[in-house]
Design an enzyme around this catalytic site. Sequence first.
Site, PDB file in Angstrom:
ATOM      1  N   TYR A   1      48.328  32.288  20.030  1.00 34.39           N
ATOM      2  CA  TYR A   1      47.285  31.294  19.757  1.00 34.39           C
ATOM      3  C   TYR A   1      47.167  31.006  18.263  1.00 34.39           C
ATOM      4  O   TYR A   1      47.290  29.854  17.820  1.00 34.39           O
ATOM      5  CB  TYR A   1      45.949  31.793  20.320  1.00 34.39           C
ATOM      6  CG  TYR A   1      44.738  31.043  19.832  1.00 34.39           C
ATOM      7  CD1 TYR A   1      44.631  29.671  20.015  1.00 34.39           C
ATOM      8  CD2 TYR A   1      43.694  31.709  19.188  1.00 34.39           C
ATOM      9  CE1 TYR A   1      43.511  28.971  19.566  1.00 34.39           C
ATOM     10  CE2 TYR A   1      42.575  31.020  18.737  1.00 34.39           C
ATOM     11  CZ  TYR A   1      42.485  29.657  18.932  1.00 34.39           C
ATOM     12  OH  TYR A   1      41.377  28.970  18.484  1.00 34.39           O
TER      13      TYR A   1
ATOM     14  N   LYS B   1      48.438  27.591  16.220  1.00 36.30           N
ATOM     15  CA  LYS B   1      47.413  26.814  15.514  1.00 36.30           C
ATOM     16  C   LYS B   1      47.744  26.713  14.026  1.00 36.30           C
ATOM     17  O   LYS B   1      47.530  25.659  13.398  1.00 36.30           O
ATOM     18  CB  LYS B   1      46.028  27.444  15.699  1.00 36.30           C
ATOM     19  CG  LYS B   1      45.465  27.333  17.103  1.00 36.30           C
ATOM     20  CD  LYS B   1      45.154  25.902  17.505  1.00 36.30           C
ATOM     21  CE  LYS B   1      43.861  25.408  16.917  1.00 36.30           C
ATOM     22  NZ  LYS B   1      43.484  24.063  17.446  1.00 36.30           N
TER      23      LYS B   1
END
Length: 498
Positions: free
Chosen positions: A239, A243
């Site tokens: 994640y 990002k």
Amino acid sequence: MASNIVEFLKHKNILVTGSTGFLAKVFIEKILRVQPSVGTLFVLIRAPDVTAAKARLHKEIIDKELFKVLREQHGHEYNEFMLQKLVPVVGDTSIHNLGISERSVREHLWETLDVIVNTAATTNFDERYDTALGVNTMAVNNFLEFGKRCRKLQVLVHVSTAFVAGEKSGVIPEKSLQMGETLVDDTHLTLDIQTELNLAKKSLDGIQNSFVPTPKNSTDQMRKLGLERARKYGWPNTYTFTKAMGEMILGERRGELPIVIIRPSIIESTFADPFPGWMEGSRTIDTIIIGYGNGRLTSFLANPNLILDVIPADFVVNAMIAAMVKHALDFNSLSIYNVSSSTANPLNYSVLVDIGYQYFLNNPCMGKDGKLIKVEKIYLLESMESFVRYMRLRYKIPLQIMGVANELLCQAFAERYNQQFKRFNFVMYLAELYKPYAFFQGRFDNFNTEHMFMGLSDYDREIFNFDVKKISWPYYLNSIHIPGVMKYVAEGQGETKD
């Protein structure tokens, strides 16, 4: 007294991605409530067609309890108002042109949009690598290119995460990520996003061309690949890694567009707006709160003296809107805001433990047998070593004994043993996944965010509050957040992100 922010929003046309997600809904509600004369909010929704998109618009936005204040304001005209202001757009951020296949729709958006707000994300720490790259990384390139074609776009707002910093300690500044940078001390190691995209595609093709491809096999291998690549470059999970790459693309390819990057920490229930305690989906601490209140969790991994950086969802949205207005038409700018609490108003894990214990003593959950569940103060395991030792003594050794007995008794309780064994492995996997946050020693500098808040008028500071210094964490946890978690999350409401 007039509000500069509210006045700016008048007649503005805004495209919102991730529109059915938790944060986007709070954003949409706030805009519609403070400025009913806003132009059109185009909400990007994944769906096979417009009919299906409209159905999702009703079910996942218009009919939600979050909008009850708006519903009361407009009475019988609520649905008419919402359908006038909210226009569903069938699309997908991970596809070129945001997956908007109708050219007439694209042309209309390019002609009319004033603002684009991107909240789309997959927040699973161990998401499939191909999926996370599509939604968290390449989607940024897609909406950036889409924004460049908009004829009168004033600003583009992107919601990232403060944890793109990885596992850094000390004060973490509101500083942009440079293309190709890593978080490891290896000057010879550089990150190339195209290489990562090619690797993910090649790996997926290899899995699909194998003799026995299965959905589970594919997912497991792609999840493993994502974690391996993230940790190679210094990020703890897929994640935050994907990002971070999304931010790199935004910084490298933004051109002259005014860009705002909002980096919230752990987003939790609303503090006050439109009412206290509303939320969807389960964050890290919410899983712990629910498990503890239901009597299933008696210990968890955390150092009580370390800081848990959380921020109410309405504070994040208010900062988004303030930054959107502040940087509209501020061409060639890239502005970054940490919307967080660890520097300005730190919350220790020990406070969460104490408040959780007191709350469930006074408000016990009811078990399946109809009896009230009595909680004991949760036991904190302050290091990974102590956690492994605890799990070994309490679960692994008894499991090993059970395994031997199962063999001697001709698989008499094989099903129970297999279930317990899988559960043990799953808990160990989760502990490894969440370890970076349980022992996170960084503090997010929020100078830009505080400076922006102080630059607002008194009137706007009241309407768009994001002054984290004024939050009483014991009050928020006991009177707002834990009740909200038990009402909106423990009952099984989930979160969708498009």
